[in-house]
Scaffold this active site. Structure first.
Site: not given
Length: 223
Positions: A104, A153
């Site tokens: 992302h 993450h």
């Protein structure tokens, strides 16, 4: 490949702090933000950007766009395979791929960075250029932050994604400028109402698609 211990320590500390936000209303906001860099929206954005450039007869711009986006995506997949880092234990959304680097964050930097570059290059107003640049930086930072807040993450994954995306963004821009120097691209062009409407309609289409995607695939996971 191994990640240094001091980076792992910082990553775990930040991840633990994010756990306290999992029941907060801010989560839904960041789910919407993170959806803007999801694969379906990513593909849609590339398609709309390419179509707009094609219709405007600036087709060589698509070369730089594809290098920045496809190059960063391919390289990120390779890096994930090499590092094979597991995601944080308390991640909110269900994801099966490895953690490092953040796809992302890579997408945000490479794709949205390149689109911002195009808008700045085509714009003839200096104040507007500054606004686009500022909004792009804020937008890219929010997408990266969303990955940390949602515990999808670690912090270093996002920073690594920015570096990967930044490299391919720079390469895409360099190639585009090289084509421009050979008079393959014209930046100082007139924008008809039709072309302006196309750009705004593309942005609106991405926004609506993001809301639908988040509503159907992302937000139900929080229930």
């Amino acid at each position: 490949m191994a990640i240094p211990n001091h980076i792992i320590t910082i990553d775990h500390f930040v991840s633990m702090q994010m756990n306290s936000l999992q029941d907060s209303n801010v989560v839904r906001f960041f789910v919407l933000i993170t959806s803007l860099a999801s694969t379906p929206i990513y593909v849609l954005m590339v398609f709309f950007a390419a179509v707009n450039c094609w219709v405007k007869r600036q087709r060589y711009v698509i070369v730089g766009l594809l290098i920045a986006t496809l190059g960063s995506t391919t390289f990120t997949s390779l890096m994930k395979y090499l590092f094979q880092r597991e995601r944080p234990a308390n991640n909110i959304l269900s994801v099966q791929t490895y953690s490092f680097p953040s796809g992302h964050a890579t997408t945000a930097m490479a794709l949205y960075g390149f689109i911002a570059y195009l808008l700045i290059r085509f714009s003839q107003n200096f104040t507007q250029k500054i606004r686009i640049f500022t909004m792009a930086i804020l937008f890219i930072m929010l997408i990266g932050l969303s990955r940390v807040v949602l515990n999808q993450h670690y912090l270093s994954d996002v920073l690594g994604g920015y570096l990967v995306g930044g490299f391919w963004l720079t390469l895409g821009i360099s190639i585009t400028e090289g084509l421009s120097s050979k008079n393959k691209i014209t930046w100082n062009i007139e924008w008809s109402n039709f072309h302006i409407y196309m750009v705004w309609l593309s942005g609106f289409g991405v926004l609506v698609s993001t809301l639908i995607y988040a509503k159907i695939y992302q937000l139900p996971i929080l229930s």
